[in-house]
Design an enzyme around this catalytic site. Sequence first.
Site, PDB file in Angstrom:
ATOM      1  N   ARG A   1       0.853  -1.172   0.000  1.00  0.00           N
ATOM      2  CA  ARG A   1       0.000   0.000   0.000  1.00  0.00           C
ATOM      3  C   ARG A   1       0.899   1.235   0.000  1.00  0.00           C
ATOM      4  O   ARG A   1       1.997   1.215   0.580  1.00  0.00           O
ATOM      5  CB  ARG A   1      -0.892   0.017   1.238  1.00  0.00           C
ATOM      6  CG  ARG A   1      -1.879   1.183   1.254  1.00  0.00           C
ATOM      7  CD  ARG A   1      -2.699   1.200   2.523  1.00  0.00           C
ATOM      8  NE  ARG A   1      -3.582   2.378   2.561  1.00  0.00           N
ATOM      9  CZ  ARG A   1      -4.276   2.755   3.610  1.00  0.00           C
ATOM     10  NH1 ARG A   1      -4.215   2.061   4.739  1.00  0.00           N
ATOM     11  NH2 ARG A   1      -5.039   3.837   3.551  1.00  0.00           N
ATOM     12  N   HIS A   2       0.460   2.304  -0.655  1.00  0.00           N
ATOM     13  CA  HIS A   2       1.236   3.543  -0.645  1.00  0.00           C
ATOM     14  C   HIS A   2       1.456   4.022   0.787  1.00  0.00           C
ATOM     15  O   HIS A   2       0.677   3.718   1.695  1.00  0.00           O
ATOM     16  CB  HIS A   2       0.537   4.626  -1.456  1.00  0.00           C
ATOM     17  CG  HIS A   2      -0.796   5.030  -0.883  1.00  0.00           C
ATOM     18  ND1 HIS A   2      -0.919   5.898   0.183  1.00  0.00           N
ATOM     19  CD2 HIS A   2      -2.056   4.666  -1.217  1.00  0.00           C
ATOM     20  CE1 HIS A   2      -2.196   6.053   0.470  1.00  0.00           C
ATOM     21  NE2 HIS A   2      -2.910   5.326  -0.353  1.00  0.00           N
ATOM     22  N   GLY A   3       2.502   4.803   0.994  1.00  0.00           N
ATOM     23  CA  GLY A   3       2.772   5.360   2.309  1.00  0.00           C
ATOM     24  C   GLY A   3       1.731   6.399   2.713  1.00  0.00           C
ATOM     25  O   GLY A   3       0.897   6.834   1.916  1.00  0.00           O
ATOM     26  N   GLU A   4       1.828   6.815   3.949  1.00  0.00           N
ATOM     27  CA  GLU A   4       0.847   7.738   4.522  1.00  0.00           C
ATOM     28  C   GLU A   4       0.881   9.108   3.833  1.00  0.00           C
ATOM     29  O   GLU A   4       1.929   9.605   3.445  1.00  0.00           O
ATOM     30  CB  GLU A   4       1.123   7.912   6.012  1.00  0.00           C
ATOM     31  CG  GLU A   4       0.102   8.784   6.739  1.00  0.00           C
ATOM     32  CD  GLU A   4       0.482   9.023   8.187  1.00  0.00           C
ATOM     33  OE1 GLU A   4      -0.017   8.270   9.044  1.00  0.00           O
ATOM     34  OE2 GLU A   4       1.289   9.946   8.450  1.00  0.00           O
ATOM     35  N   THR A   5      -0.300   9.720   3.725  1.00  0.00           N
ATOM     36  CA  THR A   5      -0.447  11.105   3.294  1.00  0.00           C
ATOM     37  C   THR A   5      -1.066  11.901   4.443  1.00  0.00           C
ATOM     38  O   THR A   5      -1.576  11.326   5.402  1.00  0.00           O
ATOM     39  CB  THR A   5      -1.356  11.218   2.059  1.00  0.00           C
ATOM     40  OG1 THR A   5      -2.711  10.945   2.463  1.00  0.00           O
ATOM     41  CG2 THR A   5      -0.953  10.244   0.965  1.00  0.00           C
TER      42      THR A   5
ATOM     43  N   TRP B   1      -3.838  13.421   4.305  1.00  0.00           N
ATOM     44  CA  TRP B   1      -5.267  13.087   4.346  1.00  0.00           C
ATOM     45  C   TRP B   1      -5.502  11.768   5.066  1.00  0.00           C
ATOM     46  O   TRP B   1      -6.502  11.609   5.762  1.00  0.00           O
ATOM     47  CB  TRP B   1      -5.849  13.056   2.939  1.00  0.00           C
ATOM     48  CG  TRP B   1      -6.197  14.426   2.412  1.00  0.00           C
ATOM     49  CD1 TRP B   1      -5.738  15.627   2.885  1.00  0.00           C
ATOM     50  CD2 TRP B   1      -7.070  14.727   1.327  1.00  0.00           C
ATOM     51  NE1 TRP B   1      -6.267  16.657   2.154  1.00  0.00           N
ATOM     52  CE2 TRP B   1      -7.092  16.144   1.192  1.00  0.00           C
ATOM     53  CE3 TRP B   1      -7.822  13.961   0.452  1.00  0.00           C
ATOM     54  CZ2 TRP B   1      -7.850  16.783   0.215  1.00  0.00           C
ATOM     55  CZ3 TRP B   1      -8.571  14.603  -0.529  1.00  0.00           C
ATOM     56  CH2 TRP B   1      -8.590  15.985  -0.643  1.00  0.00           C
ATOM     57  N   ASN B   2      -4.605  10.795   4.892  1.00  0.00           N
ATOM     58  CA  ASN B   2      -4.713   9.568   5.686  1.00  0.00           C
ATOM     59  C   ASN B   2      -4.667   9.896   7.166  1.00  0.00           C
ATOM     60  O   ASN B   2      -5.482   9.414   7.959  1.00  0.00           O
ATOM     61  CB  ASN B   2      -3.561   8.606   5.364  1.00  0.00           C
ATOM     62  CG  ASN B   2      -3.660   7.961   4.008  1.00  0.00           C
ATOM     63  OD1 ASN B   2      -2.647   7.722   3.360  1.00  0.00           O
ATOM     64  ND2 ASN B   2      -4.865   7.648   3.546  1.00  0.00           N
TER      65      ASN B   2
ATOM     66  N   ARG C   1       0.872   9.251  -5.194  1.00  0.00           N
ATOM     67  CA  ARG C   1       1.329   8.633  -3.947  1.00  0.00           C
ATOM     68  C   ARG C   1       1.778   7.191  -4.150  1.00  0.00           C
ATOM     69  O   ARG C   1       2.672   6.710  -3.443  1.00  0.00           O
ATOM     70  CB  ARG C   1       0.238   8.721  -2.877  1.00  0.00           C
ATOM     71  CG  ARG C   1      -1.101   8.074  -3.219  1.00  0.00           C
ATOM     72  CD  ARG C   1      -2.143   8.445  -2.163  1.00  0.00           C
ATOM     73  NE  ARG C   1      -3.454   7.839  -2.356  1.00  0.00           N
ATOM     74  CZ  ARG C   1      -4.437   8.377  -3.061  1.00  0.00           C
ATOM     75  NH1 ARG C   1      -4.254   9.527  -3.677  1.00  0.00           N
ATOM     76  NH2 ARG C   1      -5.610   7.764  -3.151  1.00  0.00           N
TER      77      ARG C   1
ATOM     78  N   GLU D   1      -7.473   3.749  -6.707  1.00  0.00           N
ATOM     79  CA  GLU D   1      -8.374   3.592  -5.567  1.00  0.00           C
ATOM     80  C   GLU D   1      -9.817   3.808  -6.010  1.00  0.00           C
ATOM     81  O   GLU D   1     -10.081   4.474  -7.017  1.00  0.00           O
ATOM     82  CB  GLU D   1      -7.990   4.604  -4.482  1.00  0.00           C
ATOM     83  CG  GLU D   1      -8.833   4.530  -3.216  1.00  0.00           C
ATOM     84  CD  GLU D   1      -8.692   3.224  -2.451  1.00  0.00           C
ATOM     85  OE1 GLU D   1      -9.151   2.193  -2.994  1.00  0.00           O
ATOM     86  OE2 GLU D   1      -8.141   3.239  -1.338  1.00  0.00           O
TER      87      GLU D   1
END
Length: 207
Positions: A18-22, A24-25, A76, A103
Amino acid sequence: MTTVLPRLHNPGLLIFLRHGETDWNAEGRMQGQKDIPLNATGVEQARQNGQRLKAFLENARIDPSELDFMASPLGRTRMTMELARTEMGLAPGAYRLEERLKELTFGSWEGSTLEEIAETAPELVERRRADKWGFVPPGGGESYEMLTQRIGGWLETVDRPSVVVAHGGVFRVLRGLLEGLEKRRVPKLPVPQDVVFIWRDGRLEEI
């Protein structure tokens, strides 16, 4: 009415990041297909996942050149893939993009938190809570059921060992299809951003 997803084929070895944190996450905002970049935590997660994946491949004696590397086209996921490949000692840009790995979109809800939406549309939030699998967000959103059709079509084309960098929703439906899970379970599956998921001979490992 069936409540279990049909189990689709597994290409023998399928590795998912999974992509790393943003930001917005971190804020609990519905991100969907908005192109939000990694934050500092997300950059570090991507690098560490690259290190984990490199160690796994070395221990398993798998040559990375034998793998098909692909990512969602959102920024991302591309950044996560390129950071991970750099940590693996590979050319960062030597992978391909796959539109179907995007997504699911939350439509007009993207950028908002559920708490914010509940202030103006509590009935919709309740409908989503009651049926997260089938609920379609307003403004052109997708349900998990709709996303499953998209990811299922992609999965049927995967014919060699692969490394995929995509999104939380994508992982959930992918796992549902590979393992034949109950539909109601799929939207609730955890997808940490600091784990490498590996399906090998039909069994899921996490490193």
